[in-house]
Design a protein around this motif. Structure first.
Motif, PDB file in Angstrom:
ATOM      1  N   ASP A 245     -20.406  46.106 -50.006  1.00  0.00           N
ATOM      2  CA  ASP A 245     -20.510  46.460 -48.588  1.00  0.00           C
ATOM      3  C   ASP A 245     -21.537  45.596 -47.874  1.00  0.00           C
ATOM      4  O   ASP A 245     -22.576  45.212 -48.452  1.00  0.00           O
ATOM      5  CB  ASP A 245     -20.936  47.922 -48.432  1.00  0.00           C
ATOM      6  N   LEU A 246     -21.255  45.341 -46.604  1.00  0.00           N
ATOM      7  CA  LEU A 246     -22.235  44.765 -45.698  1.00  0.00           C
ATOM      8  C   LEU A 246     -22.677  45.857 -44.735  1.00  0.00           C
ATOM      9  O   LEU A 246     -21.934  46.809 -44.490  1.00  0.00           O
ATOM     10  CB  LEU A 246     -21.621  43.601 -44.924  1.00  0.00           C
ATOM     11  N   PRO A 247     -23.893  45.752 -44.182  1.00  0.00           N
ATOM     12  CA  PRO A 247     -24.333  46.794 -43.242  1.00  0.00           C
ATOM     13  C   PRO A 247     -23.277  47.005 -42.158  1.00  0.00           C
ATOM     14  O   PRO A 247     -22.892  46.056 -41.468  1.00  0.00           O
ATOM     15  CB  PRO A 247     -25.639  46.229 -42.679  1.00  0.00           C
ATOM     16  N   PRO A 248     -22.780  48.212 -41.987  1.00  0.00           N
ATOM     17  CA  PRO A 248     -21.643  48.428 -41.098  1.00  0.00           C
ATOM     18  C   PRO A 248     -22.034  48.450 -39.622  1.00  0.00           C
ATOM     19  O   PRO A 248     -23.105  48.947 -39.255  1.00  0.00           O
ATOM     20  CB  PRO A 248     -21.122  49.791 -41.532  1.00  0.00           C
ATOM     21  N   ALA A 249     -21.164  47.889 -38.793  1.00  0.00           N
ATOM     22  CA  ALA A 249     -21.280  48.052 -37.348  1.00  0.00           C
ATOM     23  C   ALA A 249     -20.763  49.458 -37.044  1.00  0.00           C
ATOM     24  O   ALA A 249     -19.566  49.668 -36.843  1.00  0.00           O
ATOM     25  CB  ALA A 249     -20.463  46.992 -36.626  1.00  0.00           C
ATOM     26  N   VAL A 250     -21.665  50.420 -37.042  1.00  0.00           N
ATOM     27  CA  VAL A 250     -21.242  51.823 -37.068  1.00  0.00           C
ATOM     28  C   VAL A 250     -20.433  52.208 -35.831  1.00  0.00           C
ATOM     29  O   VAL A 250     -19.520  53.042 -35.923  1.00  0.00           O
ATOM     30  CB  VAL A 250     -22.443  52.777 -37.260  1.00  0.00           C
ATOM     31  N   PHE A 251     -20.730  51.646 -34.677  1.00  0.00           N
ATOM     32  CA  PHE A 251     -19.919  51.968 -33.510  1.00  0.00           C
ATOM     33  C   PHE A 251     -18.469  51.538 -33.742  1.00  0.00           C
ATOM     34  O   PHE A 251     -17.526  52.255 -33.416  1.00  0.00           O
ATOM     35  CB  PHE A 251     -20.459  51.262 -32.259  1.00  0.00           C
ATOM     36  N   SER A 252     -18.297  50.348 -34.301  1.00  0.00           N
ATOM     37  CA  SER A 252     -16.942  49.843 -34.549  1.00  0.00           C
ATOM     38  C   SER A 252     -16.192  50.755 -35.504  1.00  0.00           C
ATOM     39  O   SER A 252     -15.000  51.044 -35.300  1.00  0.00           O
ATOM     40  CB  SER A 252     -17.002  48.425 -35.120  1.00  0.00           C
ATOM     41  N   TYR A 253     -16.866  51.218 -36.527  1.00  0.00           N
ATOM     42  CA  TYR A 253     -16.194  52.092 -37.493  1.00  0.00           C
ATOM     43  C   TYR A 253     -15.907  53.470 -36.912  1.00  0.00           C
ATOM     44  O   TYR A 253     -14.923  54.114 -37.300  1.00  0.00           O
ATOM     45  CB  TYR A 253     -17.025  52.202 -38.767  1.00  0.00           C
ATOM     46  N   ALA A 254     -16.738  53.916 -35.986  1.00  0.00           N
ATOM     47  CA  ALA A 254     -16.452  55.193 -35.319  1.00  0.00           C
ATOM     48  C   ALA A 254     -15.127  55.109 -34.577  1.00  0.00           C
ATOM     49  O   ALA A 254     -14.324  56.053 -34.590  1.00  0.00           O
ATOM     50  CB  ALA A 254     -17.577  55.539 -34.353  1.00  0.00           C
ATOM     51  N   GLY A 255     -14.876  53.965 -33.932  1.00  0.00           N
ATOM     52  CA  GLY A 255     -13.594  53.777 -33.266  1.00  0.00           C
ATOM     53  C   GLY A 255     -12.477  53.510 -34.242  1.00  0.00           C
ATOM     54  O   GLY A 255     -11.366  54.048 -34.112  1.00  0.00           O
ATOM     55  N   LEU A 256     -12.744  52.671 -35.244  1.00  0.00           N
ATOM     56  CA  LEU A 256     -11.706  52.296 -36.204  1.00  0.00           C
ATOM     57  C   LEU A 256     -11.143  53.506 -36.922  1.00  0.00           C
ATOM     58  O   LEU A 256      -9.936  53.571 -37.196  1.00  0.00           O
ATOM     59  CB  LEU A 256     -12.283  51.299 -37.218  1.00  0.00           C
ATOM     60  N   ARG A 257     -11.985  54.460 -37.227  1.00  0.00           N
ATOM     61  CA  ARG A 257     -11.496  55.669 -37.912  1.00  0.00           C
ATOM     62  C   ARG A 257     -10.320  56.270 -37.152  1.00  0.00           C
ATOM     63  O   ARG A 257      -9.297  56.637 -37.747  1.00  0.00           O
ATOM     64  CB  ARG A 257     -12.635  56.688 -38.023  1.00  0.00           C
ATOM     65  N   ARG A 258     -10.433  56.344 -35.826  1.00  0.00           N
ATOM     66  CA  ARG A 258      -9.377  56.945 -35.010  1.00  0.00           C
ATOM     67  C   ARG A 258      -8.150  56.035 -34.941  1.00  0.00           C
ATOM     68  O   ARG A 258      -7.008  56.524 -34.941  1.00  0.00           O
ATOM     69  CB  ARG A 258      -9.909  57.227 -33.606  1.00  0.00           C
ATOM     70  N   SER A 259      -8.373  54.731 -34.886  1.00  0.00           N
ATOM     71  CA  SER A 259      -7.242  53.794 -34.851  1.00  0.00           C
ATOM     72  C   SER A 259      -6.413  53.886 -36.125  1.00  0.00           C
ATOM     73  O   SER A 259      -5.173  53.901 -36.079  1.00  0.00           O
ATOM     74  CB  SER A 259      -7.758  52.363 -34.667  1.00  0.00           C
ATOM     75  N   LEU A 260      -7.089  53.942 -37.267  1.00  0.00           N
ATOM     76  CA  LEU A 260      -6.367  54.034 -38.535  1.00  0.00           C
ATOM     77  C   LEU A 260      -5.637  55.370 -38.656  1.00  0.00           C
ATOM     78  O   LEU A 260      -4.547  55.439 -39.234  1.00  0.00           O
ATOM     79  CB  LEU A 260      -7.343  53.836 -39.697  1.00  0.00           C
ATOM     80  N   GLU A 261      -6.226  56.425 -38.118  1.00  0.00           N
ATOM     81  CA  GLU A 261      -5.536  57.719 -38.106  1.00  0.00           C
ATOM     82  C   GLU A 261      -4.207  57.604 -37.366  1.00  0.00           C
ATOM     83  O   GLU A 261      -3.184  58.149 -37.800  1.00  0.00           O
ATOM     84  CB  GLU A 261      -6.403  58.787 -37.438  1.00  0.00           C
ATOM     85  N   LEU A 262      -4.212  56.870 -36.260  1.00  0.00           N
ATOM     86  CA  LEU A 262      -2.985  56.708 -35.485  1.00  0.00           C
ATOM     87  C   LEU A 262      -1.937  55.924 -36.270  1.00  0.00           C
ATOM     88  O   LEU A 262      -0.751  56.305 -36.293  1.00  0.00           O
ATOM     89  CB  LEU A 262      -3.290  55.998 -34.168  1.00  0.00           C
ATOM     90  N   ILE A 263      -2.350  54.835 -36.910  1.00  0.00           N
ATOM     91  CA  ILE A 263      -1.407  54.059 -37.721  1.00  0.00           C
ATOM     92  C   ILE A 263      -0.798  54.938 -38.809  1.00  0.00           C
ATOM     93  O   ILE A 263       0.414  54.897 -39.066  1.00  0.00           O
ATOM     94  CB  ILE A 263      -2.107  52.839 -38.345  1.00  0.00           C
TER      95      ILE A 263
END
Length: 350
Positions: A245-263
């Motif tokens: 792992d690399l230190p996560p861009a946590v804001f990006s992952y907060a959004g990505l979680r919802r995008s992946l849920e949609l897919i």
């Protein structure tokens, strides 16, 4: 009960004809809301623990889409970093086989290591070009420039026959092309294209035995107990792919979680059928106008020679496409409709 179309209408309301997912995808409404909520946490001075939970939820969702156990998935931000990690694992003199004119992030880290032997062949010949002594084959599942899809099953078999490892970049495929990361040694993907996430998030899939990779980029988040690994050398690396792992861009992952849920809700098979129907409609329409797209069988990306010069004109008309090496590149995704295809064809015919 929501249908594919009604769910998409709920999440997307573009103000133009957006046919440029191969550059970056549109953000779903749920993702925009999650980004706003994440920013509010920071602005309010609230604990950011929920954002780190989003990283793990996004990792698990991507693992399901990729068809691998979550313990094989590392979270980071860029394909070039993942390629560099794989490149660093190779011994001096190792041969790396790549496709000609593949995306720079997939190939350049191997060239930076001047002690490696990097060989490039046409994409259509990559499987037959694996030979004794080839250490690694690195290729994009779908080519960024023109949408051509690699014959991954043939590549996998050729690599297995000659004892080579495989590294596949799914950045232009994950989200519309069914993905089986289990079949390859390493796979990578950024998530701001077909997976509809914000910039700054991506994943690396590694073998269960880590495939000989050394976690040379490891920081505190790569520890088995991250919050106990903040100071001094990490005493115990994560037992899973989290060690990469690399230190996560946590804001990006907060959004990505919802995008992946949609897919996941829509289903990649349904997205695949939708996207290809639109791409085929565009190819047929081009033929009627006397234009021929570059060959890219079964791809959601369509590249048309000589028409890239029209990209500024199309932009003024409210149609977003790309100009790649003089070619007009249009890419079709779940939020596009036949009307979008017809509008592009109408402008091209005028």
């Amino acid at each position: 009960m929501e249908t594919f179309e009604s769910l998409v209408r709920t999440e997307f309301a573009p103000k133009n004809t957006f046919l440029n997912t191969a550059s970056s995808g549109l953000l779903p409404a749920r993702t925009v809301a999650a980004l706003q909520e994440a920013a509010a946490l920071r602005a309010d001075g609230s604990a950011l623990d929920p954002l780190f939970a989003d990283v793990e939820a996004a990792r698990a969702s991507f693992a399901r889409l990729a068809g691998v156990p979550v313990g094989r998935v590392a979270a980071g931000s860029s394909v070039s970093a993942y390629t560099g990690l794989v490149a660093a694992s190779l011994p001096a003199g190792a041969e790396v086989l790549t496709a000609e004119d593949d995306f720079a992030s997939v190939v350049n880290p191997f060239h930076v290591r001047t002690d490696l032997k990097v060989r490039a062949v046409p994409l259509e010949r990559i499987a037959e070009s694996v030979r004794p002594g080839t250490a690694l084959v690195a290729v994009s599942a779908a080519q960024s420039a023109d949408g051509r899809i690699a014959d991954l099953p043939a590549l996998r078999e050729a690599a297995r026959e000659h004892g080579a490892r495989t590294y596949v970049d799914f950045s232009q495929a994950a989200g519309w092309l069914p993905m089986d990361a289990q079949a390859y040694d390493y796979t990578a993907s950024v998530c701001y294209k077909w997976l509809l996430g914000p910039h700054g998030a991506g994943f690396l899939v590694v073998p269960e035995d880590f495939g000989g990779l050394t976690p040379i980029l490891a920081g505190w988040v790569a520890g088995e107990h991250p919050w106990d690994s903040c100071y001094g050398p990490v005493a115990e690396l994560a037992h899973s792919a989290r060690r990469f792992d690399l230190p996560p861009a946590v804001f990006s992952y907060a959004g990505l979680r919802r995008s992946l849920e949609l897919i996941e809700e829509l289903g990649v098979d349904a997205v695949h059928a939708h996207d290809l129907a639109l791409a085929d409609r565009f190819r047929a329409g081009l033929a009627g106008l006397g234009h021929e797209a570059l060959p890219a069988l079964g791809s959601a990306i369509v590249s048309v020679p000589g028409l890239g010069r029209l990209q500024p004109e199309l932009g003024k008309a409210g149609i977003q496409v790309s100009n790649r090496a003089g070619n007009l590149r249009a890419s079709f995704h779940l939020y596009n409709t036949p009307a979008d295809v017809d509008r592009l064809l109408d402008v091209l015919s005028s």
